[in-house]
Scaffold this motif. Structure first.
Motif, PDB file in Angstrom:
ATOM      1  N   CYS A 174       0.840  -1.210   0.000  1.00  0.00           N
ATOM      2  CA  CYS A 174       0.000   0.000   0.000  1.00  0.00           C
ATOM      3  C   CYS A 174       0.867   1.249   0.000  1.00  0.00           C
ATOM      4  N   ALA A 175       1.878   1.282   0.852  1.00  0.00           N
ATOM      5  CA  ALA A 175       2.766   2.450   0.921  1.00  0.00           C
ATOM      6  C   ALA A 175       3.495   2.659  -0.403  1.00  0.00           C
ATOM      7  N   LEU A 176       4.044   1.599  -0.936  1.00  0.00           N
ATOM      8  CA  LEU A 176       4.753   1.703  -2.217  1.00  0.00           C
ATOM      9  C   LEU A 176       3.809   2.104  -3.341  1.00  0.00           C
ATOM     10  N   SER A 177       2.598   1.587  -3.322  1.00  0.00           N
ATOM     11  CA  SER A 177       1.638   1.900  -4.388  1.00  0.00           C
ATOM     12  C   SER A 177       1.246   3.373  -4.380  1.00  0.00           C
ATOM     13  N   LEU A 178       1.141   3.981  -3.227  1.00  0.00           N
ATOM     14  CA  LEU A 178       0.830   5.414  -3.160  1.00  0.00           C
ATOM     15  C   LEU A 178       1.928   6.244  -3.815  1.00  0.00           C
ATOM     16  N   VAL A 179       3.175   5.911  -3.509  1.00  0.00           N
ATOM     17  CA  VAL A 179       4.309   6.622  -4.103  1.00  0.00           C
ATOM     18  C   VAL A 179       4.331   6.416  -5.616  1.00  0.00           C
ATOM     19  N   LEU A 180       4.194   5.180  -6.056  1.00  0.00           N
ATOM     20  CA  LEU A 180       4.234   4.881  -7.488  1.00  0.00           C
ATOM     21  C   LEU A 180       3.066   5.519  -8.233  1.00  0.00           C
ATOM     22  N   THR A 181       1.885   5.550  -7.620  1.00  0.00           N
ATOM     23  CA  THR A 181       0.723   6.170  -8.250  1.00  0.00           C
ATOM     24  C   THR A 181       0.954   7.657  -8.459  1.00  0.00           C
ATOM     25  N   ILE A 182       1.481   8.329  -7.450  1.00  0.00           N
ATOM     26  CA  ILE A 182       1.749   9.764  -7.570  1.00  0.00           C
ATOM     27  C   ILE A 182       2.783  10.026  -8.652  1.00  0.00           C
ATOM     28  N   LEU A 183       3.891   9.278  -8.635  1.00  0.00           N
ATOM     29  CA  LEU A 183       4.924   9.458  -9.657  1.00  0.00           C
ATOM     30  C   LEU A 183       4.396   9.188 -11.058  1.00  0.00           C
ATOM     31  N   GLU A 184       3.646   8.111 -11.201  1.00  0.00           N
ATOM     32  CA  GLU A 184       3.107   7.741 -12.508  1.00  0.00           C
ATOM     33  C   GLU A 184       2.135   8.802 -13.034  1.00  0.00           C
ATOM     34  N   ALA A 185       1.288   9.346 -12.161  1.00  0.00           N
ATOM     35  CA  ALA A 185       0.345  10.385 -12.567  1.00  0.00           C
ATOM     36  C   ALA A 185       1.066  11.662 -12.966  1.00  0.00           C
ATOM     37  N   LEU A 186       2.131  12.011 -12.249  1.00  0.00           N
ATOM     38  CA  LEU A 186       2.901  13.216 -12.571  1.00  0.00           C
ATOM     39  C   LEU A 186       3.618  13.089 -13.911  1.00  0.00           C
ATOM     40  N   VAL A 187       4.150  11.909 -14.176  1.00  0.00           N
ATOM     41  CA  VAL A 187       4.895  11.672 -15.418  1.00  0.00           C
ATOM     42  C   VAL A 187       3.953  11.474 -16.607  1.00  0.00           C
ATOM     43  N   ARG A 188       2.730  11.003 -16.315  1.00  0.00           N
ATOM     44  CA  ARG A 188       1.702  10.712 -17.310  1.00  0.00           C
ATOM     45  C   ARG A 188       2.116   9.564 -18.184  1.00  0.00           C
TER      46      ARG A 188
END
Length: 188
Positions: A174-188
């Motif tokens: 869950c913790a890792l997924s939050l970080v990856l989701t934010i990064l992925e959304a920012l990078v598009r």
């Protein structure tokens, strides 16, 4: 499935159609908006389906589509463990480019492409990470949907260590997924 009676008036209930879109009794230009939420990837002929949707839409109306993104970091990094791979239920996997091309060829104009889904971005990462840890895919998903319980896990091909691993790795995933989701959304 029609909503419960207390949520929908009788006049609205009479307008609800349950069945396949090609069989829908609606006239051309009946709708202002059509939402296809994780639908296109399940269809053997998404082009024909979009033609029917286009027929049902009024002029200057909208279609909102969400599909798993085959070009996402989630898909690339987790590969065969990707939660949204879901073969054979997912017949097609779309990238932003392939979906844009399909919609363009079907007569739609793209107004916006988003790379974040409140449900599937975070949860997709969590389940994909857990799929890497265990041999059997989507244990958490099946537990959350009531398919697997502590009483019947063995009958669904889940080993004790897979169930324990799912529980132990859930918080870090869950913790890792939050970080990856934010990064992925920012990078598009």
């Amino acid at each position: 499935i029609a909503p419960p009676e207390h949520f929908v008036s009788e006049s609205v209930r009479e307008k609800i159609f349950i069945g396949e879109l090609p069989d829908a009794p609606y006239l051309a230009e009946s709708f202002d908006i059509v939402m296809l939420w994780h639908v296109l990837e399940h269809l053997p002929d998404p082009r024909a389906y979009l033609a029917k949707v286009r027929h049902l839409l009024k002029k200057e109306s909208r279609v909102v589509i969400e599909v798993p993104n085959w070009a996402s970091w989630q898909a690339r990094l987790t590969e065969a463990h990707w939660f949204n791979l879901d073969v054979p239920r997912h017949v097609f996997h779309f990238t932003p480019h392939s979906l844009t091309q399909l919609l363009d060829e079907s007569g739609f104009r793209i107004e916006n492409i988003a790379h974040y889904s409140p449900l599937y971005s975070v949860y997709g990462w969590v389940q994909s990470i857990l799929n890497i840890v265990t041999r059997r895919k989507n244990i958490l998903f099946d537990v959350l949907n009531g398919k697997i319980s502590l009483r019947n896990y063995a009958t669904h091909g889940v080993r004790v260590w897979e169930l324990v691993s799912t529980i132990v790795f859930l918080a870090p995933a869950c913790a890792l997924s939050l970080v990856l989701t934010i990064l992925e959304a920012l990078v598009r």
